[in-house]
Design a protein around this motif. Structure first.
Motif, PDB file in Angstrom:
ATOM      1  N   ARG A 172      -5.214  -4.670 -17.267  1.00 28.45           N
ATOM      2  CA  ARG A 172      -4.254  -3.688 -16.760  1.00 28.45           C
ATOM      3  C   ARG A 172      -4.698  -3.212 -15.390  1.00 28.45           C
ATOM      4  NH1 ARG A 172      -1.719  -5.855 -19.925  1.00 28.45           N
ATOM      5  NH2 ARG A 172      -0.768  -5.073 -21.812  1.00 28.45           N
ATOM      6  N   ILE A 173      -3.717  -2.968 -14.528  1.00 32.96           N
ATOM      7  CA  ILE A 173      -3.968  -2.520 -13.168  1.00 32.96           C
ATOM      8  C   ILE A 173      -3.281  -1.166 -12.988  1.00 32.96           C
ATOM      9  CG2 ILE A 173      -3.648  -3.037 -10.721  1.00 32.96           C
ATOM     10  CD1 ILE A 173      -3.320  -5.854 -13.147  1.00 32.96           C
ATOM     11  N   PRO A 174      -4.048  -0.136 -12.650  1.00 29.85           N
ATOM     12  CA  PRO A 174      -3.420   1.167 -12.418  1.00 29.85           C
ATOM     13  C   PRO A 174      -2.457   1.099 -11.227  1.00 29.85           C
ATOM     14  CG  PRO A 174      -5.801   1.395 -12.646  1.00 29.85           C
ATOM     15  CD  PRO A 174      -5.498  -0.078 -12.537  1.00 29.85           C
ATOM     16  N   LEU A 175      -1.334   1.775 -11.342  1.00 30.92           N
ATOM     17  CA  LEU A 175      -0.365   1.826 -10.253  1.00 30.92           C
ATOM     18  C   LEU A 175      -1.037   2.342  -8.985  1.00 30.92           C
ATOM     19  CD1 LEU A 175       2.467   1.591  -9.096  1.00 30.92           C
ATOM     20  CD2 LEU A 175       2.976   3.836 -10.077  1.00 30.92           C
ATOM     21  N   ALA A 176      -1.915   3.328  -9.114  1.00 31.18           N
ATOM     22  CA  ALA A 176      -2.615   3.878  -7.949  1.00 31.18           C
ATOM     23  C   ALA A 176      -3.441   2.799  -7.245  1.00 31.18           C
ATOM     24  CB  ALA A 176      -3.510   5.039  -8.375  1.00 31.18           C
ATOM     25  N   ALA A 177      -4.012   1.848  -7.995  1.00 27.35           N
ATOM     26  CA  ALA A 177      -4.795   0.767  -7.398  1.00 27.35           C
ATOM     27  C   ALA A 177      -3.902  -0.148  -6.568  1.00 27.35           C
ATOM     28  CB  ALA A 177      -5.517  -0.026  -8.480  1.00 27.35           C
ATOM     29  N   VAL A 178      -2.695  -0.399  -7.053  1.00 28.37           N
ATOM     30  CA  VAL A 178      -1.735  -1.225  -6.301  1.00 28.37           C
ATOM     31  C   VAL A 178      -1.345  -0.503  -5.013  1.00 28.37           C
ATOM     32  CG1 VAL A 178       0.552  -2.305  -6.333  1.00 28.37           C
ATOM     33  CG2 VAL A 178      -0.892  -2.364  -8.382  1.00 28.37           C
ATOM     34  N   GLN A 179      -1.072   0.794  -5.117  1.00 27.68           N
ATOM     35  CA  GLN A 179      -0.698   1.586  -3.948  1.00 27.68           C
ATOM     36  C   GLN A 179      -1.844   1.645  -2.940  1.00 27.68           C
ATOM     37  OE1 GLN A 179       0.437   5.058  -6.163  1.00 27.68           O
ATOM     38  NE2 GLN A 179       2.594   4.480  -6.168  1.00 27.68           N
ATOM     39  N   ASP A 180      -3.084   1.801  -3.419  1.00 27.21           N
ATOM     40  CA  ASP A 180      -4.256   1.818  -2.538  1.00 27.21           C
ATOM     41  C   ASP A 180      -4.420   0.469  -1.839  1.00 27.21           C
ATOM     42  OD1 ASP A 180      -4.803   4.406  -3.298  1.00 27.21           O
ATOM     43  OD2 ASP A 180      -6.432   3.858  -4.669  1.00 27.21           O
ATOM     44  N   PHE A 181      -4.217  -0.606  -2.580  1.00 23.28           N
ATOM     45  CA  PHE A 181      -4.326  -1.948  -2.005  1.00 23.28           C
ATOM     46  C   PHE A 181      -3.314  -2.114  -0.879  1.00 23.28           C
ATOM     47  CE2 PHE A 181      -2.610  -6.271  -1.881  1.00 23.28           C
ATOM     48  CZ  PHE A 181      -3.747  -6.976  -1.472  1.00 23.28           C
ATOM     49  N   ILE A 182      -2.080  -1.714  -1.113  1.00 23.34           N
ATOM     50  CA  ILE A 182      -1.035  -1.836  -0.082  1.00 23.34           C
ATOM     51  C   ILE A 182      -1.408  -1.006   1.135  1.00 23.34           C
ATOM     52  CG2 ILE A 182       1.374  -1.291   0.467  1.00 23.34           C
ATOM     53  CD1 ILE A 182       1.992  -1.984  -2.521  1.00 23.34           C
ATOM     54  N   ALA A 183      -1.864   0.228   0.914  1.00 21.61           N
ATOM     55  CA  ALA A 183      -2.243   1.107   2.032  1.00 21.61           C
ATOM     56  C   ALA A 183      -3.379   0.500   2.851  1.00 21.61           C
ATOM     57  CB  ALA A 183      -2.630   2.486   1.503  1.00 21.61           C
ATOM     58  N   ARG A 184      -4.389  -0.071   2.180  1.00 23.44           N
ATOM     59  CA  ARG A 184      -5.515  -0.693   2.884  1.00 23.44           C
ATOM     60  C   ARG A 184      -5.040  -1.896   3.701  1.00 23.44           C
ATOM     61  NH1 ARG A 184      -8.049  -0.266  -1.939  1.00 23.44           N
ATOM     62  NH2 ARG A 184      -7.948  -2.499  -2.277  1.00 23.44           N
ATOM     63  N   GLU A 185      -4.182  -2.716   3.107  1.00 23.31           N
ATOM     64  CA  GLU A 185      -3.687  -3.893   3.807  1.00 23.31           C
ATOM     65  C   GLU A 185      -2.825  -3.519   5.001  1.00 23.31           C
ATOM     66  OE1 GLU A 185      -4.565  -7.194   3.217  1.00 23.31           O
ATOM     67  OE2 GLU A 185      -6.038  -6.136   1.996  1.00 23.31           O
TER      68      GLU A 185
END
Length: 59
Positions: A41-54
């Motif tokens: 499972r991947i936390p939604l916050a982790a996906v959002q953080d990944f997008i922000a970093r990219e």
């Protein structure tokens, strides 16, 4: 909810990436994830953080 957990297929759809790429991101620790039993499972916050970093890296 900020603590929503996503499945790998849900992350694939949100990021428009293939399964291998999502698992590569997890393996390289660029995308945080957790195991719940045998389910990844991947936390939604982790996906959002990944997008922000990219996005920050592209600017």
């Amino acid at each position: 909810m900020g603590d929503e957990l996503l499945t790998v297929p849900e992350v694939m759809a949100r990021l428009r990436l293939g399964r291998s790429t999502v698992y590569d991101l997890i393996r390289s620790r660029r995308l945080a994830s957790m195991l719940v039993g045998r389910a990844r499972r991947i936390p939604l916050a982790a996906v959002q953080d990944f997008i922000a970093r990219e996005m920050g890296g592209a600017a």
